[in-house]
Design a protein around this motif. Structure first.
Motif, PDB file in Angstrom:
ATOM      1  N   UNK A   1       0.814  -1.216   0.000  1.00 20.99           N
ATOM      2  CA  UNK A   1       0.000   0.000   0.000  1.00 20.99           C
ATOM      3  C   UNK A   1       0.851   1.271   0.000  1.00 20.99           C
ATOM      4  N   UNK A   2       2.043   1.208   0.599  1.00 18.48           N
ATOM      5  CA  UNK A   2       2.877   2.413   0.631  1.00 18.48           C
ATOM      6  C   UNK A   2       3.862   2.483  -0.534  1.00 18.48           C
ATOM      7  N   UNK A   3       4.349   1.342  -1.026  1.00 21.92           N
ATOM      8  CA  UNK A   3       5.344   1.384  -2.102  1.00 21.92           C
ATOM      9  C   UNK A   3       4.782   1.006  -3.471  1.00 21.92           C
ATOM     10  N   UNK A   4       3.583   0.439  -3.534  1.00 16.55           N
ATOM     11  CA  UNK A   4       2.941   0.144  -4.807  1.00 16.55           C
ATOM     12  C   UNK A   4       3.472  -1.089  -5.516  1.00 16.55           C
ATOM     13  N   UNK A   5       4.312  -1.846  -4.829  1.00 14.40           N
ATOM     14  CA  UNK A   5       4.848  -3.069  -5.423  1.00 14.40           C
ATOM     15  C   UNK A   5       5.257  -4.036  -4.326  1.00 14.40           C
ATOM     16  N   UNK A   6       5.479  -5.289  -4.728  1.00 10.04           N
ATOM     17  CA  UNK A   6       5.882  -6.312  -3.778  1.00 10.04           C
ATOM     18  C   UNK A   6       6.633  -7.398  -4.527  1.00 10.04           C
ATOM     19  N   UNK A   7       7.799  -7.763  -4.036  1.00  8.00           N
ATOM     20  CA  UNK A   7       8.549  -8.894  -4.590  1.00  8.00           C
ATOM     21  C   UNK A   7       8.581  -9.994  -3.538  1.00  8.00           C
ATOM     22  N   UNK A   8       8.267 -11.213  -3.981  1.00 11.75           N
ATOM     23  CA  UNK A   8       8.350 -12.384  -3.123  1.00 11.75           C
ATOM     24  C   UNK A   8       9.241 -13.418  -3.789  1.00 11.75           C
ATOM     25  N   UNK A   9      10.092 -14.042  -3.000  1.00 10.89           N
ATOM     26  CA  UNK A   9      10.960 -15.107  -3.484  1.00 10.89           C
ATOM     27  C   UNK A   9      10.182 -16.418  -3.440  1.00 10.89           C
ATOM     28  N   UNK A  10      10.275 -17.183  -4.502  1.00 13.57           N
ATOM     29  CA  UNK A  10       9.708 -18.525  -4.553  1.00 13.57           C
ATOM     30  C   UNK A  10      10.836 -19.460  -4.116  1.00 13.57           C
ATOM     31  N   UNK A  11      10.625 -20.143  -2.992  1.00 12.48           N
ATOM     32  CA  UNK A  11      11.692 -20.973  -2.441  1.00 12.48           C
ATOM     33  C   UNK A  11      11.219 -22.402  -2.226  1.00 12.48           C
ATOM     34  N   UNK A  12      12.158 -23.327  -2.311  1.00 17.22           N
ATOM     35  CA  UNK A  12      11.876 -24.726  -2.013  1.00 17.22           C
ATOM     36  C   UNK A  12      11.502 -24.821  -0.534  1.00 17.22           C
ATOM     37  N   UNK A  13      10.390 -25.483  -0.238  1.00 19.65           N
ATOM     38  CA  UNK A  13       9.882 -25.544   1.132  1.00 19.65           C
ATOM     39  C   UNK A  13      10.801 -26.317   2.070  1.00 19.65           C
ATOM     40  N   UNK A  14      11.593 -27.232   1.548  1.00 23.15           N
ATOM     41  CA  UNK A  14      12.471 -28.033   2.390  1.00 23.15           C
ATOM     42  C   UNK A  14      13.858 -27.415   2.497  1.00 23.15           C
ATOM     43  N   UNK A  15      14.487 -27.160   1.366  1.00 30.10           N
ATOM     44  CA  UNK A  15      15.871 -26.670   1.373  1.00 30.10           C
ATOM     45  C   UNK A  15      15.982 -25.158   1.543  1.00 30.10           C
ATOM     46  N   UNK A  16      14.914 -24.437   1.202  1.00 33.61           N
ATOM     47  CA  UNK A  16      14.961 -22.973   1.257  1.00 33.61           C
ATOM     48  C   UNK A  16      15.603 -22.340   0.039  1.00 33.61           C
ATOM     49  N   UNK A  17      16.068 -23.165  -0.917  1.00 29.15           N
ATOM     50  CA  UNK A  17      16.711 -22.647  -2.125  1.00 29.15           C
ATOM     51  C   UNK A  17      15.768 -21.733  -2.899  1.00 29.15           C
ATOM     52  N   UNK A  18      16.271 -20.577  -3.325  1.00 25.25           N
ATOM     53  CA  UNK A  18      15.487 -19.654  -4.145  1.00 25.25           C
ATOM     54  C   UNK A  18      15.351 -20.246  -5.544  1.00 25.25           C
TER      55      UNK A  18
ATOM     56  N   UNK B   1       6.553 -10.859  -8.756  1.00 25.73           N
ATOM     57  CA  UNK B   1       6.408  -9.436  -8.440  1.00 25.73           C
ATOM     58  C   UNK B   1       4.983  -8.975  -8.657  1.00 25.73           C
ATOM     59  N   UNK B   2       4.522  -8.145  -7.757  1.00 20.60           N
ATOM     60  CA  UNK B   2       3.305  -7.364  -7.959  1.00 20.60           C
ATOM     61  C   UNK B   2       3.774  -5.935  -8.198  1.00 20.60           C
ATOM     62  N   UNK B   3       3.263  -5.288  -9.220  1.00 22.05           N
ATOM     63  CA  UNK B   3       3.682  -3.924  -9.538  1.00 22.05           C
ATOM     64  C   UNK B   3       2.492  -3.120 -10.030  1.00 22.05           C
ATOM     65  N   UNK B   4       2.677  -1.811 -10.102  1.00 19.07           N
ATOM     66  CA  UNK B   4       1.595  -0.891 -10.466  1.00 19.07           C
ATOM     67  C   UNK B   4       0.330  -1.182  -9.654  1.00 19.07           C
ATOM     68  N   UNK B   5       0.521  -1.379  -8.357  1.00 20.91           N
ATOM     69  CA  UNK B   5      -0.605  -1.659  -7.470  1.00 20.91           C
ATOM     70  C   UNK B   5      -1.528  -0.447  -7.430  1.00 20.91           C
ATOM     71  N   UNK B   6      -2.792  -0.673  -7.680  1.00 24.83           N
ATOM     72  CA  UNK B   6      -3.831   0.357  -7.650  1.00 24.83           C
ATOM     73  C   UNK B   6      -4.702   0.061  -6.431  1.00 24.83           C
TER      74      UNK B   6
END
Length: 176
Positions: free
Chosen positions: A55-72, A77-82
């Motif tokens: 809501x404040x920056x208008x974007x969001x990046x999330x890493x997709x990681x392996x649930x066991x090893x944690x490897x990225x 990305x969410x961008x141009x958030x309205x």
């Protein structure tokens, strides 16, 4: 946010090297906004100042990681958030060595659930090059539908290519 196979999480300093590789695959630049390499320092600074408040920056990046090893494995990305109309653009990249395993589909489904239940969003949209069949398949498998075609939308060297506009309306079960 997790399934048995993957999790979506905030970027960590340990992700900088992986993000550096993904952001600097020149053949992928046509699918995004950047047309120049990014430095590790730039990505380090990004991670250090990361703000998850869409809501404040208008974007969001999330890493997709392996649930066991944690490897990225990639990022979404969410961008141009309205915030008024509760919609955002979606971009996704999966590391080349992890493509073809259903990770993108799983991540987009998790993202949709998060966007509806946690953020209160109404819809997500994406621009996908007409010739990018793998991305079209992923978005369609996740309930996105083509709502239009933008002519000569992205520059490809000395010419231009069309993109499809995909939309997904979010509902309580995250199905359109």
């Amino acid at each position: 946010m997790a399934t048995p196979d993957i999790i979506l999480r905030a970027p960590e300093p340990s992700d900088v090297d992986a993000m550096y590789v993904w952001e600097n695959i020149e053949s992928e630049w046509i699918h995004g906004i950047s047309r120049a390499p990014l430095s590790r320092q730039f990505l380090w600074d990004y991670v250090q100042s990361y703000n998850p408040d869409i809501f404040s920056v208008g974007q969001l990046r999330l890493i997709i990681a392996d649930a066991v090893s944690g490897e990225a494995l990639g990022c979404v990305d969410l961008y141009e958030f309205d915030s008024l109309n509760r919609r955002a653009g979606v971009g996704i990249v999966i590391a080349p060595c992890h493509r073809g395993r259903g990770i993108a589909t799983e991540a987009l489904d998790m993202l949709s659930h998060y966007c509806f239940y946690q953020v209160g969003m109404h819809q997500l949209w994406a621009h996908v090059a007409v010739g990018n069949k793998p991305s079209q398949s992923v978005f369609e498998a996740c309930g996105y539908r083509i709502s239009g075609r933008l002519r000569s939308w992205i520059r490809t060297g000395e010419s231009y290519a069309d993109v499809f506009v995909y939309q997904r309306l979010l509902t309580p079960d995250c199905q359109e």
